[in-house]
Write a protein that holds these residues in place. Structure first.
Motif, short mmCIF file in Angstrom:
data_model
loop_
_atom_site.label_atom_id
_atom_site.label_comp_id
_atom_site.label_asym_id
_atom_site.label_seq_id
_atom_site.Cartn_x
_atom_site.Cartn_y
_atom_site.Cartn_z
N ILE A 83 9.46 -5.24 15.45
CA ILE A 83 7.82 -4.12 14.98
C ILE A 83 7.28 -5.17 14.32
O ILE A 83 7.62 -5.54 13.65
CB ILE A 83 8.35 -3.03 14.00
CG1 ILE A 83 7.73 -1.60 13.96
CG2 ILE A 83 9.18 -3.38 12.96
CD1 ILE A 83 7.63 -0.44 13.62
N GLY A 85 5.31 -7.51 13.08
CA GLY A 85 4.78 -8.83 13.93
C GLY A 85 5.58 -9.35 14.02
O GLY A 85 5.40 -10.76 14.86
N SER A 86 6.98 -8.73 14.17
CA SER A 86 8.00 -9.04 14.91
C SER A 86 7.59 -9.08 16.32
O SER A 86 8.50 -8.91 17.20
CB SER A 86 9.44 -9.04 14.62
OG SER A 86 9.45 -9.29 13.25
N SER A 136 14.16 -9.42 13.58
CA SER A 136 13.46 -8.57 12.67
C SER A 136 13.98 -10.36 11.40
O SER A 136 15.24 -10.51 11.27
CB SER A 136 14.60 -8.07 12.64
OG SER A 136 14.33 -7.86 10.48
N LYS A 137 13.00 -10.70 10.63
CA LYS A 137 12.64 -12.18 9.91
C LYS A 137 14.09 -11.04 8.55
O LYS A 137 13.94 -12.40 8.34
CB LYS A 137 11.44 -11.92 9.24
CG LYS A 137 11.94 -13.13 8.53
CD LYS A 137 10.28 -13.06 7.31
CE LYS A 137 9.81 -14.56 6.63
NZ LYS A 137 9.20 -15.50 6.50
N SER A 138 13.40 -10.15 8.08
CA SER A 138 14.73 -9.57 6.88
C SER A 138 15.53 -9.11 7.55
O SER A 138 16.61 -8.77 6.90
CB SER A 138 13.56 -8.43 6.54
OG SER A 138 13.21 -7.59 7.15
N THR A 141 14.57 -3.68 8.82
CA THR A 141 13.90 -3.31 9.12
C THR A 141 14.01 -1.91 10.20
O THR A 141 15.18 -2.05 10.96
CB THR A 141 12.99 -3.51 9.77
OG1 THR A 141 12.37 -4.56 9.23
CG2 THR A 141 11.48 -2.77 9.68
N ARG A 199 3.26 -11.19 10.36
CA ARG A 199 2.24 -11.28 10.86
C ARG A 199 1.80 -13.00 11.93
O ARG A 199 0.63 -12.64 12.30
CB ARG A 199 1.07 -10.29 10.60
CG ARG A 199 0.19 -11.06 9.29
CD ARG A 199 -0.41 -9.37 8.86
NE ARG A 199 -0.49 -9.90 7.15
CZ ARG A 199 0.76 -9.57 6.13
NH1 ARG A 199 1.84 -9.48 6.37
NH2 ARG A 199 0.58 -9.93 5.15
N GLN A 278 -3.67 -5.57 13.19
CA GLN A 278 -2.34 -5.45 11.82
C GLN A 278 -2.24 -6.17 11.36
O GLN A 278 -2.83 -6.94 10.03
CB GLN A 278 -0.28 -6.14 12.53
CG GLN A 278 0.08 -5.86 11.70
CD GLN A 278 1.42 -6.91 11.88
OE1 GLN A 278 0.90 -7.40 12.68
NE2 GLN A 278 2.29 -6.62 11.15
N GLU A 282 -2.88 -5.55 6.95
CA GLU A 282 -1.93 -6.14 6.42
C GLU A 282 -2.51 -7.02 5.32
O GLU A 282 -1.39 -7.26 4.34
CB GLU A 282 -0.76 -6.00 7.45
CG GLU A 282 1.03 -5.31 6.90
CD GLU A 282 1.98 -5.58 7.73
OE1 GLU A 282 2.16 -4.61 8.36
OE2 GLU A 282 2.76 -6.75 7.68
N LYS A 425 9.38 0.50 3.35
CA LYS A 425 10.02 0.43 3.25
C LYS A 425 10.86 1.36 2.58
O LYS A 425 11.65 2.01 3.39
CB LYS A 425 10.68 -0.85 3.95
CG LYS A 425 10.19 -1.66 4.67
CD LYS A 425 10.55 -2.58 5.04
CE LYS A 425 9.12 -3.53 7.04
NZ LYS A 425 10.28 -4.83 6.66
O1 PA5 Z 1 3.77 -8.92 8.79
C1 PA5 Z 1 4.91 -8.86 8.27
O2 PA5 Z 1 5.79 -9.35 7.69
C2 PA5 Z 1 4.95 -7.11 8.88
O3 PA5 Z 1 4.53 -6.49 9.74
C3 PA5 Z 1 6.83 -7.35 9.28
O4 PA5 Z 1 6.08 -7.93 10.42
C4 PA5 Z 1 7.40 -6.26 9.73
O5 PA5 Z 1 7.50 -5.32 8.68
C5 PA5 Z 1 8.45 -6.53 10.17
O6 PA5 Z 1 9.70 -6.95 9.37
P1 PA5 Z 1 10.97 -7.98 10.35
O7 PA5 Z 1 10.95 -8.71 10.99
O8 PA5 Z 1 11.32 -8.12 8.47
O9 PA5 Z 1 11.88 -6.84 10.58
#
Ligand code: PA5
Length: 434
Positions: A83, A85-86, A136-138, A141, A199, A278, A282, A425
Motif C-alpha cells: 500500500i 509507497g509500497s 511492507s517496510k514496517s 500495516t 514513497r 502521494q 505525504e 495507523k
Molecule cells: O510513504 C510512506 O512511507 C507510506 O506511504 C508507506 O509506504 C505506507 O504507509 C506503507 O507502509 P509499509 O511499507 O510500512 O507497509
C-alpha cells in the motif's frame, strides 16, 4: 552533455505568458535560495540520511533482483501486495511499461481492505502458478498484512509446506513483524533500505522486483534515473526539476496557489499521476516546520488525465478559484501511428480530421488547453519526454523525487517523515482492538 530525457517548459508558469502569474524577476531573485535547497537535498544523501539518490548505484542489489526474478520465471503471475509507497510506484511503472513486459503478469492487492476486491482478484488467480511479493517496510500495516495473511492461508491449502518458497518478502532488513515472520518461515527477503521512505522507494527492490518479474528492464529504469540524477548534479543550477519545485513553492507561498494538478496526456500515465499525488501530499503536507513551529502547510495534489479530464475538470481549472498550478506531461512519440479514417467525413464538422494521426490530436489538445489556461491567467507548465519507455520512466520518477526534496527544503519542512499517516495507523489499531 547528452540531451536531457525530461524537460520542463515553464513559460506559462510566468507572467510573460500568463497574466497574474509569478514575475520572472522574482524567480531570478530566488536562485540563491534554490541553490541552497539543492545543496541541502544532496547533503542529506551524502551524509547518509537519505538513500533515494544513491540507491540507483547499488549494482549488487540490482543483480540480486534480476537473479531472483529469473529463478522464479516459471510462475505465470506475480501478486504484489502493498500500500502507499509500497504499491503506487510499481503500479505506475507497470501500467506505463506493460507493453514491454515479457514475463509474469502482475496483479495487485493490499492497497485496500475491500473484501469483495480481495475475493475477486484471488478468485481469478491460480495460486499454484503465482509468485507472491509482499511489500511492507514496517511489516505492521493493516491493509497489506491482512491481505497477506489471507493469501498465506490459501497458499498453504493449495501447495502445503511449499508455500514459503512461493513468497518474496520485501521489508526492513533487521526488524518488523514481516521480517521476523519471513525469517521464521524461511521466506526469501529483499531489503527496503532504512534510509529510504516508502514513497521514495520506487527505485529500490520495492518497485524494481515486481518490474523484473514482469520482464521489464530494470537496468533501463535505473539508467534513466541515473542520467537524470547525474545531469542535476553536474548543473550549476538546480535544473528543470529544481525550477519546477521552486515555481510551485513560490506559487504556493506568494500567491496561495495551493492546488497542484498533474495531468499527463497519456492514458498509461494515469497511475503515475496517482504516484505523484502521494509523493507530493505525504511529503509536503506538514504541521510543523524543521524548527518545530506550527505551519499547517502543504499543497493539495490532484491526479488528473488529459485529454479525458478536459471534459470533467478543466471548467474548474479555467474559471474556478485562482488557487491552482497545472502540470501537463507530454509524451512526444506514441507507439501507434493510428490515423483518423475517411469515414469521419460522415460527420461534416469533423471531416477536416480525415487522415490526421490521432497522436497529433492529443498533442493539439494539450497545447490548446495550456494556451487557453494561460490566457485565462492560470499558471501551467509542461513536462516533456520523447517516449514512454523504461529509461524515461526512471528519469521521470527521479525528477519528481528530486523536486519534492527541493520543495521540502524551500518550505523549511521535513519531506521525508509522515507523522500524520502514523497517527492514523495508531488510531486504526486502537479502534480495531476494541
Ligand atoms: O510513504 C510512506 O512511507 C507510506 O506511504 C508507506 O509506504 C505506507 O504507509 C506503507 O507502509 P509499509 O511499507 O510500512 O507497509
Amino acid at each position: 552533455m547528452s540531451k536531457s530525457l525530461i524537460s520542463y517548459d515553464a513559460e506559462c508558469m510566468l507572467e510573460t505568458y500568463t497574466p497574474g502569474a509569478l514575475a520572472s524577476g522574482v524567480f531570478q531573485e530566488m536562485q540563491p535560495r534554490l541553490q541552497y535547497a539543492k545543496k541541502q537535498v544532496i547533503n542529506d544523501w551524502k551524509n547518509g540520511h537519505q538513500g533515494w539518490i544513491g540507491c540507483i548505484d547499488d549494482r549488487q542489489i540490482h543483480n540480486r533482483i534480476k537473479a531472483l526474478a529469473q529463478k522464479n520465471r516459471r510462475y505465470k503471475t506475480c501478486l504484489v501486495i502493498g500500500i502507499g509507497g509500497s504499491d503506487l510506484g510499481s503500479r505506475a511503472a507497470y501500467q506505463a511499461l506493460q507493453c514491454d513486459a515479457v514475463g509474469m503478469k502482475l496483479e495487485f492487492l493490499g492497497a485496500n481492505t475491500d473484501p469483495d476486491e480481495i475475493e475477486q482478484v484471488l478468485s481469478r488467480l491460480n495460486l499454484k502458478t503465482t509468485l507472491v511479493n509482499i511489500i511492507s517496510k514496517s511489516g505492521n500495516t493493516i491493509e497489506p498484512m491482512v491481505t497477506f495473511a489471507i493469501v498465506w492461508e490459501r497458499l498453504q491449502k493449495v501447495v502445503g509446506k511449499k508455500a514459503a518458497l512461493q513468497i518474496i518478502a520485501t521489508t526492513d532488513q533487521s526488524k518488523g513483524y514481516l521480517h521476523d515472520f519471513a525469517k521464521k518461515q524461511g521466506i526469501e527477503m529483499l531489503p527496503v533500505p532504512q534510509n529510504i521512505g516508502g514513497r521514495f522507494s520506487v527505485l529500490t527492490s520495492v518497485g524494481l522486483f515486481p518490474l523484473a518479474c514482469a520482464g521489464i528492464s530494470i537496468e533501463q529504469v535505473v539508467n534513466g534515473a541515473k542520467s537524470m540524477r547525474n545531469e542535476i548534479l553536474k548543473q550549476k543550477t538546480a535544473g528543470d526539476a529544481g525550477r519546477f519545485a521552486a515555481l510551485h513553492a513560490m506559487a504556493m507561498v506568494m500567491q496561495q496557489r495551493n492546488i497542484h494538478v498533474c495531468m499527463p496526456y497519456h492514458s498509461k500515465l494515469e497511475g503515475f499521476s496517482r504516484w505523484f499525488r502521494q509523493l507530493w501530499a505525504e511529503s509536503l503536507g506538514k504541521k510543523y516546520d524543521v524548527n518545530g513551529s506550527i505551519r499547517n502547510i502543504g499543497p493539495t495534489p490532484i491526479a488528473s488525465l488529459g485529454a479525458t479530464d478536459q471534459h470533467s475538470q478543466i471548467q474548474l481549472y479555467m474559471e474556478g478559484p485562482q488557487d491552482k498550478c497545472i502540470t501537463f506531461i507530454e509524451v512526444k512519440n506514441f507507439s501507434s501511428t493510428l490515423k483518423v479514417p475517411t469515414t469521419i467525413k460522415e460527420f461534416p464538422a469533423l471531416g477536416f480530421l480525415s487522415g490526421v494521426q490521432v497522436s497529433k490530436i492529443i498533442h493539439a489538445e494539450r497545447k490548446a488547453t495550456s494556451q487557453a489556461l494561460s490566457e485565462a491567467g492560470r499558471p501551467n507548465g509542461t513536462i516533456m519526454l520523447e517516449r514512454l519507455d523504461a529509461k524515461n520512466m526512471g528519469a521521470l520518477f527521479f525528477f519528481f523525487q528530486f523536486a519534492t526534496g527541493i520543495v521540502g527544503s524551500l518550505l523549511d519542512i521535513n519531506p521525508y517523515d509522515q507523522p500524520g499517516v502514523e497517527a492514523g495507523k495508531k488510531a486504526m489499531y486502537a479502534i480495531l482492538h476494541k
